[in-house]
Design a protein around this motif. Structure first.
Motif, PDB file in Angstrom:
ATOM      1  N   PHE A   1      -3.605  17.326   9.376  1.00  0.00           N
ATOM      2  CA  PHE A   1      -2.586  16.154   9.541  1.00  0.00           C
ATOM      3  C   PHE A   1      -3.743  14.867   9.934  1.00  0.00           C
ATOM      4  CE2 PHE A   1       0.111  19.589  10.879  1.00  0.00           C
ATOM      5  CZ  PHE A   1       1.302  19.078  10.606  1.00  0.00           C
ATOM      6  N   LEU A   2      -3.190  13.707   9.214  1.00  0.00           N
ATOM      7  CA  LEU A   2      -4.257  12.647   9.257  1.00  0.00           C
ATOM      8  C   LEU A   2      -3.385  11.323   9.634  1.00  0.00           C
ATOM      9  CD1 LEU A   2      -5.654  12.836   5.701  1.00  0.00           C
ATOM     10  CD2 LEU A   2      -6.746  13.828   7.755  1.00  0.00           C
ATOM     11  N   ARG A   3      -4.169  10.480  10.357  1.00  0.00           N
ATOM     12  CA  ARG A   3      -3.324   9.261  10.663  1.00  0.00           C
ATOM     13  C   ARG A   3      -4.202   8.004   9.961  1.00  0.00           C
ATOM     14  NH1 ARG A   3      -4.046   8.892  16.103  1.00  0.00           N
ATOM     15  NH2 ARG A   3      -2.031   9.667  16.610  1.00  0.00           N
TER      16      ARG A   3
ATOM     17  N   TRP B   1      -6.505   1.476  -3.620  1.00  0.00           N
ATOM     18  CA  TRP B   1      -6.209   1.206  -2.176  1.00  0.00           C
ATOM     19  C   TRP B   1      -7.415   2.023  -1.399  1.00  0.00           C
ATOM     20  CZ3 TRP B   1      -3.301  -2.519  -0.726  1.00  0.00           C
ATOM     21  CH2 TRP B   1      -2.051  -2.938  -1.454  1.00  0.00           C
ATOM     22  N   VAL B   2      -7.965   1.347  -0.422  1.00  0.00           N
ATOM     23  CA  VAL B   2      -8.963   2.460   0.140  1.00  0.00           C
ATOM     24  C   VAL B   2      -8.319   2.710   1.451  1.00  0.00           C
ATOM     25  CG1 VAL B   2     -11.411   2.075   1.270  1.00  0.00           C
ATOM     26  CG2 VAL B   2     -11.039   0.964  -0.691  1.00  0.00           C
ATOM     27  N   ILE B   3      -8.162   3.758   1.625  1.00  0.00           N
ATOM     28  CA  ILE B   3      -7.449   4.277   2.887  1.00  0.00           C
ATOM     29  C   ILE B   3      -8.323   5.164   3.863  1.00  0.00           C
ATOM     30  CG2 ILE B   3      -5.448   5.792   3.572  1.00  0.00           C
ATOM     31  CD1 ILE B   3      -4.392   5.534   0.387  1.00  0.00           C
ATOM     32  N   GLU B   4      -8.533   4.409   4.857  1.00  0.00           N
ATOM     33  CA  GLU B   4      -9.404   5.389   5.877  1.00  0.00           C
ATOM     34  C   GLU B   4      -8.286   5.982   6.858  1.00  0.00           C
ATOM     35  OE1 GLU B   4     -12.669   4.036   9.151  1.00  0.00           O
ATOM     36  OE2 GLU B   4     -12.063   2.549   7.750  1.00  0.00           O
ATOM     37  N   PHE B   5      -8.817   7.151   7.382  1.00  0.00           N
ATOM     38  CA  PHE B   5      -7.977   7.966   8.113  1.00  0.00           C
ATOM     39  C   PHE B   5      -8.750   8.561   9.387  1.00  0.00           C
ATOM     40  CE2 PHE B   5      -8.632  10.050   4.268  1.00  0.00           C
ATOM     41  CZ  PHE B   5      -9.200  11.057   4.637  1.00  0.00           C
ATOM     42  N   GLU B   6      -8.001   9.132  10.446  1.00  0.00           N
ATOM     43  CA  GLU B   6      -8.718  10.181  11.211  1.00  0.00           C
ATOM     44  C   GLU B   6      -7.722  11.453  11.206  1.00  0.00           C
ATOM     45  OE1 GLU B   6      -8.650   8.148  15.065  1.00  0.00           O
ATOM     46  OE2 GLU B   6      -6.429   8.087  15.126  1.00  0.00           O
ATOM     47  N   ARG B   7      -8.654  12.580  11.654  1.00  0.00           N
ATOM     48  CA  ARG B   7      -7.848  13.756  11.645  1.00  0.00           C
ATOM     49  C   ARG B   7      -7.124  13.825  12.998  1.00  0.00           C
ATOM     50  NH1 ARG B   7     -10.788  19.348  10.305  1.00  0.00           N
ATOM     51  NH2 ARG B   7      -8.813  20.481  10.972  1.00  0.00           N
ATOM     52  N   ILE B   8      -5.946  14.336  12.973  1.00  0.00           N
ATOM     53  CA  ILE B   8      -5.230  14.469  14.409  1.00  0.00           C
ATOM     54  C   ILE B   8      -4.801  15.997  14.450  1.00  0.00           C
ATOM     55  CG2 ILE B   8      -4.677  11.995  14.580  1.00  0.00           C
ATOM     56  CD1 ILE B   8      -1.893  12.802  13.615  1.00  0.00           C
ATOM     57  N   GLU B   9      -4.333  16.382  15.725  1.00  0.00           N
ATOM     58  CA  GLU B   9      -4.003  17.795  15.883  1.00  0.00           C
ATOM     59  C   GLU B   9      -2.434  17.786  15.545  1.00  0.00           C
ATOM     60  OE1 GLU B   9      -5.954  20.189  16.962  1.00  0.00           O
ATOM     61  OE2 GLU B   9      -7.666  18.958  16.811  1.00  0.00           O
ATOM     62  N   ASN B  10      -1.917  19.021  15.110  1.00  0.00           N
ATOM     63  CA  ASN B  10      -0.574  19.256  14.883  1.00  0.00           C
ATOM     64  C   ASN B  10       0.448  18.670  15.801  1.00  0.00           C
ATOM     65  OD1 ASN B  10      -2.205  20.778  12.912  1.00  0.00           O
ATOM     66  ND2 ASN B  10      -1.153  22.740  12.939  1.00  0.00           N
ATOM     67  N   GLN B  11       0.013  19.129  17.309  1.00  0.00           N
ATOM     68  CA  GLN B  11       1.034  18.667  18.301  1.00  0.00           C
ATOM     69  C   GLN B  11       1.196  17.205  18.165  1.00  0.00           C
ATOM     70  OE1 GLN B  11       3.218  20.489  19.847  1.00  0.00           O
ATOM     71  NE2 GLN B  11       4.009  18.672  20.457  1.00  0.00           N
ATOM     72  N   GLU B  12       0.002  16.188  17.874  1.00  0.00           N
ATOM     73  CA  GLU B  12      -0.109  14.909  18.001  1.00  0.00           C
ATOM     74  C   GLU B  12       0.760  14.522  16.702  1.00  0.00           C
ATOM     75  OE1 GLU B  12      -3.115  11.243  18.306  1.00  0.00           O
ATOM     76  OE2 GLU B  12      -3.844  13.217  18.092  1.00  0.00           O
ATOM     77  N   ALA B  13       0.815  15.157  15.585  1.00  0.00           N
ATOM     78  CA  ALA B  13       1.484  14.882  14.499  1.00  0.00           C
ATOM     79  C   ALA B  13       2.949  15.021  14.681  1.00  0.00           C
ATOM     80  CB  ALA B  13       1.138  15.484  13.169  1.00  0.00           C
ATOM     81  N   ALA B  14       3.381  16.303  15.322  1.00  0.00           N
ATOM     82  CA  ALA B  14       4.763  16.365  15.483  1.00  0.00           C
ATOM     83  C   ALA B  14       5.450  15.469  16.682  1.00  0.00           C
ATOM     84  CB  ALA B  14       4.693  17.865  16.334  1.00  0.00           C
TER      85      ALA B  14
ATOM     86  N   PRO C   1       0.724  -1.257   0.056  1.00  0.00           N
ATOM     87  CA  PRO C   1       0.027   0.058  -0.108  1.00  0.00           C
ATOM     88  C   PRO C   1       0.909   1.287   0.022  1.00  0.00           C
ATOM     89  CG  PRO C   1      -0.783  -1.620   1.703  1.00  0.00           C
ATOM     90  CD  PRO C   1       0.576  -2.144   1.187  1.00  0.00           C
ATOM     91  N   VAL C   2       0.336   2.248  -0.579  1.00  0.00           N
ATOM     92  CA  VAL C   2       1.109   3.558  -0.761  1.00  0.00           C
ATOM     93  C   VAL C   2       1.386   3.997   0.670  1.00  0.00           C
ATOM     94  CG1 VAL C   2       0.929   5.956  -1.496  1.00  0.00           C
ATOM     95  CG2 VAL C   2      -0.151   4.173  -2.868  1.00  0.00           C
ATOM     96  N   TYR C   3       0.286   3.906   1.662  1.00  0.00           N
ATOM     97  CA  TYR C   3       0.293   4.327   2.959  1.00  0.00           C
ATOM     98  C   TYR C   3       0.047   2.963   3.836  1.00  0.00           C
ATOM     99  CZ  TYR C   3      -0.237   8.811   0.641  1.00  0.00           C
ATOM    100  OH  TYR C   3      -0.162   9.756  -0.171  1.00  0.00           O
ATOM    101  N   GLN C   4       0.673   3.018   4.918  1.00  0.00           N
ATOM    102  CA  GLN C   4       0.472   1.867   6.101  1.00  0.00           C
ATOM    103  C   GLN C   4      -0.440   2.283   7.149  1.00  0.00           C
ATOM    104  OE1 GLN C   4       1.779  -1.346   5.377  1.00  0.00           O
ATOM    105  NE2 GLN C   4       2.733  -0.697   3.488  1.00  0.00           N
ATOM    106  N   VAL C   5      -1.052   1.524   7.885  1.00  0.00           N
ATOM    107  CA  VAL C   5      -1.638   1.676   9.012  1.00  0.00           C
ATOM    108  C   VAL C   5      -0.507   2.365  10.188  1.00  0.00           C
ATOM    109  CG1 VAL C   5      -2.939   0.584  10.971  1.00  0.00           C
ATOM    110  CG2 VAL C   5      -3.306  -0.036   8.547  1.00  0.00           C
ATOM    111  N   GLY C   6      -1.078   3.314  10.562  1.00  0.00           N
ATOM    112  CA  GLY C   6      -0.377   4.147  11.570  1.00  0.00           C
ATOM    113  C   GLY C   6       0.664   5.345  11.142  1.00  0.00           C
ATOM    114  N   ASP C   7       0.430   5.423   9.647  1.00  0.00           N
ATOM    115  CA  ASP C   7       1.464   6.593   9.199  1.00  0.00           C
ATOM    116  C   ASP C   7       0.564   7.961   9.282  1.00  0.00           C
ATOM    117  OD1 ASP C   7       3.067   4.863   7.793  1.00  0.00           O
ATOM    118  OD2 ASP C   7       2.163   4.966   5.742  1.00  0.00           O
ATOM    119  N   ILE C   8       1.645   8.804   9.439  1.00  0.00           N
ATOM    120  CA  ILE C   8       0.962  10.256   9.667  1.00  0.00           C
ATOM    121  C   ILE C   8       1.223  10.875   8.450  1.00  0.00           C
ATOM    122  CG2 ILE C   8       1.257  12.326  10.988  1.00  0.00           C
ATOM    123  CD1 ILE C   8       0.227  10.138  12.849  1.00  0.00           C
TER     124      ILE C   8
END
Length: 194
Positions: free
Chosen positions: A117-119, A179-192, A58-65
């Motif tokens: 940012f997305l997870r 690829w069906v990529i499901e994600f959740e939005r996260i806060e900037n600090q969580e991404a950092a 997959p282009v993106y993996q589970v857990g990728d930010i």
């Protein structure tokens, strides 16, 4: 952290928390599906093959930010504005003050301008035409009462992202593997912190 591009309507859907899924063409196109998708996340190397024995990841993996790249401008220097905010209350003062804006394509957006940012929470392969009613909604389309209307909206959206030279391989009618990529939005600090 990896970049992901979205067009302006899809950025608006992200900002309005209507978009939680995206579909991306699997390249190269696999000739057949091998195995059960239940193994995703545990062994993503053994999911799909291109028919020649080469596994496809997959282009993106589970857990990728992911950081979202969107159409943008910079004015004055160091202050970023986004096309998705045009016509909304976000950044209204800027758009009233500036009449002629030179927009830059999302592919050129600097990382420091990122505001979304997305997870990745799920990744699976699927034929494009297997998309169901509730999945059209998770793609960020506005609610429509009838599935056929929502499906038509999605087809127009999908085909609008495909280059003319690729329509025979990747349009809705071609029914490519995606690829069906499901994600959740996260806060900037969580991404950092990730």
């Amino acid at each position: 952290m990896k970049p992901i591009l979205f067009n302006t309507p899809m950025v608006r859907a992200l900002l309005e928390n209507r978009k939680t899924t995206t579909r991306r063409v699997i390249k190269p196109e696999p000739e057949f599906y091998i195995g059960d998708w239940e193994i995703v996340g545990r062994n993503p190397d053994q999911i799909l093959t291109d028919g020649w024995g080469n596994s496809l990841k997959p282009v993106y993996q589970v857990g990728d930010i992911l950081y979202v790249r969107e159409t943008w401008c910079e004015f004055p220097k160091g202050r970023y504005h986004f096309k998705a905010d045009y016509g909304t209350e976000r950044d209204e003062e800027f758009f009233q003050a500036v009449s002629d804006v030179k927009w830059h394509p999302s592919i050129h957006m600097p990382h420091e301008a990122t505001r979304i940012f997305l997870r990745v929470v799920s990744v699976k392969p699927e034929r494009l035409q297997n998309t169901k009613y509730f999945e059209f909604l998770s793609e960020g389309l506005p609610y429509r009462q009838f599935e056929r209307d929502l499906r038509t909206d999605f087809i127009v959206l999908w085909d609008g992202t495909i280059k003319d030279s690729d329509r025979d391989k990747y349009s809705w009618n071609a029914n490519p593997w995606v690829w069906v990529i499901e994600f959740e939005r996260i806060e900037n600090q969580e991404a950092a912190d990730a």
